[in-house]
Design a protein around this motif. Structure first.
Motif, PDB file in Angstrom:
ATOM      1  N   LYS A  91       0.824  -1.210   0.000  1.00  0.00           N
ATOM      2  CA  LYS A  91       0.000   0.000   0.000  1.00  0.00           C
ATOM      3  C   LYS A  91       0.858   1.260   0.000  1.00  0.00           C
ATOM      4  O   LYS A  91       0.553   2.248  -0.681  1.00  0.00           O
ATOM      5  CB  LYS A  91      -0.942  -0.019   1.201  1.00  0.00           C
ATOM      6  CG  LYS A  91      -1.988  -1.119   1.110  1.00  0.00           C
ATOM      7  CD  LYS A  91      -2.960  -1.096   2.283  1.00  0.00           C
ATOM      8  CE  LYS A  91      -4.026  -2.169   2.131  1.00  0.00           C
ATOM      9  NZ  LYS A  91      -4.984  -2.183   3.258  1.00  0.00           N
ATOM     10  N   SER A  94       2.337   1.774  -3.471  1.00  0.00           N
ATOM     11  CA  SER A  94       1.319   2.313  -4.366  1.00  0.00           C
ATOM     12  C   SER A  94       1.107   3.803  -4.107  1.00  0.00           C
ATOM     13  O   SER A  94       1.027   4.610  -5.046  1.00  0.00           O
ATOM     14  CB  SER A  94       0.014   1.539  -4.177  1.00  0.00           C
ATOM     15  OG  SER A  94      -0.968   1.960  -5.097  1.00  0.00           O
ATOM     16  N   ASN A  95       1.030   4.203  -2.841  1.00  0.00           N
ATOM     17  CA  ASN A  95       0.867   5.619  -2.488  1.00  0.00           C
ATOM     18  C   ASN A  95       2.061   6.448  -2.964  1.00  0.00           C
ATOM     19  O   ASN A  95       1.899   7.567  -3.464  1.00  0.00           O
ATOM     20  CB  ASN A  95       0.714   5.773  -0.974  1.00  0.00           C
ATOM     21  CG  ASN A  95      -0.625   5.264  -0.468  1.00  0.00           C
ATOM     22  OD1 ASN A  95      -1.593   5.166  -1.220  1.00  0.00           O
ATOM     23  ND2 ASN A  95      -0.688   4.926   0.818  1.00  0.00           N
ATOM     24  N   GLU A  98       1.878   7.333  -6.488  1.00  0.00           N
ATOM     25  CA  GLU A  98       0.607   7.993  -6.794  1.00  0.00           C
ATOM     26  C   GLU A  98      -0.403   7.041  -7.419  1.00  0.00           C
ATOM     27  O   GLU A  98      -1.104   7.382  -8.367  1.00  0.00           O
ATOM     28  CB  GLU A  98       0.839   9.218  -7.679  1.00  0.00           C
ATOM     29  CG  GLU A  98       1.725  10.266  -6.986  1.00  0.00           C
ATOM     30  CD  GLU A  98       2.011  11.461  -7.875  1.00  0.00           C
ATOM     31  OE1 GLU A  98       2.199  11.262  -9.109  1.00  0.00           O
ATOM     32  OE2 GLU A  98       2.045  12.580  -7.356  1.00  0.00           O
ATOM     33  N   ASN A  99      -0.479   5.837  -6.872  1.00  0.00           N
ATOM     34  CA  ASN A  99      -1.499   4.849  -7.236  1.00  0.00           C
ATOM     35  C   ASN A  99      -1.671   4.670  -8.748  1.00  0.00           C
ATOM     36  O   ASN A  99      -2.764   4.867  -9.286  1.00  0.00           O
ATOM     37  CB  ASN A  99      -2.837   5.230  -6.592  1.00  0.00           C
ATOM     38  CG  ASN A  99      -2.736   5.274  -5.074  1.00  0.00           C
ATOM     39  OD1 ASN A  99      -2.516   4.263  -4.431  1.00  0.00           O
ATOM     40  ND2 ASN A  99      -2.880   6.469  -4.519  1.00  0.00           N
ATOM     41  N   SER A 101      -1.924   2.089 -10.675  1.00  0.00           N
ATOM     42  CA  SER A 101      -2.848   1.055 -11.155  1.00  0.00           C
ATOM     43  C   SER A 101      -4.282   1.558 -11.255  1.00  0.00           C
ATOM     44  O   SER A 101      -5.068   1.042 -12.058  1.00  0.00           O
ATOM     45  CB  SER A 101      -2.792  -0.181 -10.251  1.00  0.00           C
ATOM     46  OG  SER A 101      -3.197   0.138  -8.931  1.00  0.00           O
ATOM     47  N   ALA A 102      -4.621   2.571 -10.444  1.00  0.00           N
ATOM     48  CA  ALA A 102      -5.984   3.105 -10.470  1.00  0.00           C
ATOM     49  C   ALA A 102      -6.305   3.788 -11.793  1.00  0.00           C
ATOM     50  O   ALA A 102      -7.476   3.898 -12.170  1.00  0.00           O
ATOM     51  CB  ALA A 102      -6.184   4.085  -9.310  1.00  0.00           C
ATOM     52  N   ASN A 161       5.287  -1.073  -8.581  1.00  0.00           N
ATOM     53  CA  ASN A 161       4.603   0.214  -8.701  1.00  0.00           C
ATOM     54  C   ASN A 161       5.418   1.231  -9.491  1.00  0.00           C
ATOM     55  O   ASN A 161       4.849   2.074 -10.188  1.00  0.00           O
ATOM     56  CB  ASN A 161       4.265   0.751  -7.308  1.00  0.00           C
ATOM     57  CG  ASN A 161       3.010   0.122  -6.740  1.00  0.00           C
ATOM     58  OD1 ASN A 161       1.901   0.522  -7.074  1.00  0.00           O
ATOM     59  ND2 ASN A 161       3.187  -0.887  -5.889  1.00  0.00           N
ATOM     60  N   ARG A 165       3.991   3.035 -12.775  1.00  0.00           N
ATOM     61  CA  ARG A 165       4.043   4.491 -12.939  1.00  0.00           C
ATOM     62  C   ARG A 165       4.693   4.852 -14.274  1.00  0.00           C
ATOM     63  O   ARG A 165       4.219   5.753 -14.979  1.00  0.00           O
ATOM     64  CB  ARG A 165       4.801   5.111 -11.754  1.00  0.00           C
ATOM     65  CG  ARG A 165       5.108   6.613 -11.859  1.00  0.00           C
ATOM     66  CD  ARG A 165       3.952   7.472 -12.341  1.00  0.00           C
ATOM     67  NE  ARG A 165       2.766   7.351 -11.506  1.00  0.00           N
ATOM     68  CZ  ARG A 165       1.591   7.893 -11.819  1.00  0.00           C
ATOM     69  NH1 ARG A 165       1.430   8.537 -12.982  1.00  0.00           N
ATOM     70  NH2 ARG A 165       0.552   7.760 -11.005  1.00  0.00           N
ATOM     71  N   GLY A 191      -2.514  -3.099  -2.527  1.00  0.00           N
ATOM     72  CA  GLY A 191      -2.599  -1.703  -2.951  1.00  0.00           C
ATOM     73  C   GLY A 191      -2.902  -1.518  -4.421  1.00  0.00           C
ATOM     74  O   GLY A 191      -3.239  -0.408  -4.852  1.00  0.00           O
TER      75      GLY A 191
END
Length: 487
Positions: A91, A94-95, A98-99, A101-102, A161, A165, A191
């Motif tokens: 998590k 991922s944060n 800046e996430n 995958s979203a 991640n 990105r 995450g």
């Protein structure tokens, strides 16, 4: 990035120190720590990051994530205590990025066999359809046309991640990735926001890590259990655990099958050396891939493409031109004698059986099948006798050899394989520990139009022996031996 922002969504047990500090990097390896680093102390299979907290602080770490707080706390360091550092690391990673995958249509593929082929075909399909895509696979990672060497089937959460990105920044809309049972169990996917998930099949593998088959199944299933209701989940209805895999998921469920009722049905009309003549949901076409196991892979791809909104006729048209991943039923051929060489990654009993049965069904007349096969060292030993039995039962001649012996003696691995061979089949095999010599012998034993299968390593360009990696390419060696055969 401010530490407070990195901790969004992380379940905290305790925090010792300020969270308003700036974090300039994340690290799992204390040797890579610099000033401003958040050191993530994870408990691994062979090492525990908690043992390296002091070293990380000495190297300049600003903060430490851990499950167990050190006895002596440094006043200048922020300690974040969590119940599961692996889950929190996913998590936080991922944060930090800046996430990514979203903002992507991220589709994962898991299963014992077929992960690489399905992920690769999806990447090629959507690229051919005009999308900019990313891929994370055993063979390689890819961002559009840029190829990045792969070190693991599924990278650690920081690397994963970071790659996502890069993919987002490069304009990727779709990303297709293999999700290994190790990665799921180790929370490397925590995450991530998945648009979809695919289950191919499950059979004997990785029991050196998971200890028993039930734990292996549960690791795979836990990923589907974690999917959100906005995702889709696709499973192989013909696999005996295909329904179980999706029974607790919140995602929209879809199944594919050659034999049962399912949303995505297939029927093989013809299976030849030229490929599959195949019907999928009333769409009939010819595909370049060979064998029933690839019919399942094609169905999984068709199902995922449909769920992702690709028009069905266009999907079939584009799929008919696709080739499989490197080292997956990879053909080479001697020029004058027409001996067929096949390189395949099959390294589990089920995968080997699929390849051998496919080849047997393609053989005609007096053609012989000569199989070169080994098993990896420092891995699940229980599958070795099964591999030996399967190879001898479905081949005319077998040569047992080294795969990646790692820290084991090749002869000991081969003895484990020989133990599975039935008495009636013992005249079928030879044991040659040197893999190059084994391939050379297989080619020398072949006659016109025979088939030589070199199984187990597929795309790999190395052989791992006693902690060192040596250049070794099955396909290259096979071609070299074919050239010698022509002289």
């Amino acid at each position: 990035m401010v530490l407070t922002d990195l901790l969004y969504g992380v379940h905290l047990v305790a925090v010792k120190g300020p969270t308003g500090v700036d974090i300039t990097s994340l690290q799992l390896d204390s040797r890579a720590v610099t000033t401003g680093t958040l050191f993530l102390a994870l408990k691994g299979a062979t090492a525990d990051g908690h043992d390296f907290i002091t070293r990380a602080i000495t190297a300049g770490a600003t903060a430490v994530l851990c499950e167990n707080l050190p006895t002596d706390l440094e006043e200048s360091i922020t300690y974040i205590q969590v119940a599961d550092s692996a889950l929190a690391a996913g998590k936080i990673s991922s944060n930090y990025y800046e996430n990514p995958s979203a903002g992507l249509k991220l589709v994962g593929v898991t299963g014992t066999n077929g992960k690489t082929t399905v992920a690769t075909l999806l990447f090629k399909l959507f690229s051919a359809a005009g999308y900019t895509c990313g891929m994370l696979s055993t063979v390689q990672n890819q961002i559009g046309d840029e190829i990045i060497p792969a070190t693991h089937t599924t990278p650690d959460p920081i690397s994963l991640n970071a790659l996502l990105r890069r993919m987002k920044n490069a304009g990727c809309t779709h990303v297709f990735m293999e999700c290994s049972s190790h990665a799921i169990h180790q929370q490397r996917l925590a995450g991530l926001v998945f648009t979809g998930a695919i289950f191919t099949n499950i059979s004997h593998d990785h029991l050196d890590y998971h200890k028993n088959f039930d734990a292996y199944i549960k690791a795979k299933k836990s990923w589907f259990d974690s999917l959100p209701s906005s995702a889709f989940a696709i499973s192989n209805a013909d696999d005996k655990r295909g329904t179980v895999m999706l029974q607790n998921t919140k995602a929209k469920k879809y199944y594919y099958s050659l034999h049962k009722m399912a949303e995505f049905r297939g029927k093989i009309l013809e299976n030849s050396i030229e490929g599959l003549h195949f019907v999928m949901n009333d769409y009939e076409a010819h595909f370049r891939l060979i064998g029933a196991f690839n019919a399942y892979n094609l169905l999984a791809v068709f199902a995922a493409a449909t769920c992702l909104g690709l028009e069905k006729f266009e999907t079939i048209r584009l799929m008919s031109g696709l080739q499989s991943a490197e080292g997956r039923f990879d053909f080479v051929m001697s020029e004058s004698s027409n001996v067929v060489g096949i390189v395949d990654y099959a390294h589990t009993p089920d995968a080997l059986l699929n390849v051998l049965v496919t080849i047997k069904n393609l053989k005609h007349g007096p053609q012989k099948l000569i199989t070169v096969i080994g098993c990896g060292g420092n891995r699940d030993k229980s599958k070795r006798p099964v591999m030996g039995e399967v190879a001898c039962e479905h081949s005319d001649k077998v040569i047992f050899t080294s795969d990646n012996p790692r820290n084991e003696i090749p002869g000991d691995i081969i003895k484990d394989m020989e133990a599975g061979v039935k008495i009636t089949a013992r005249k079928k095999y030879l044991s040659i520990p040197d893999r190059k010599e084994a391939i050379k012998t297989a080619v020398s034993l072949s006659q016109a139009q025979d088939i030589v299968l070199v199984a187990g390593k597929g795309h790999e360009k190395y052989q791992e022996i006693m902690g060192q990696k040596f250049d070794f390419d099955d396909k290259k060696i096979l071609n070299e031996m074919f050239r010698l055969l022509e002289k």
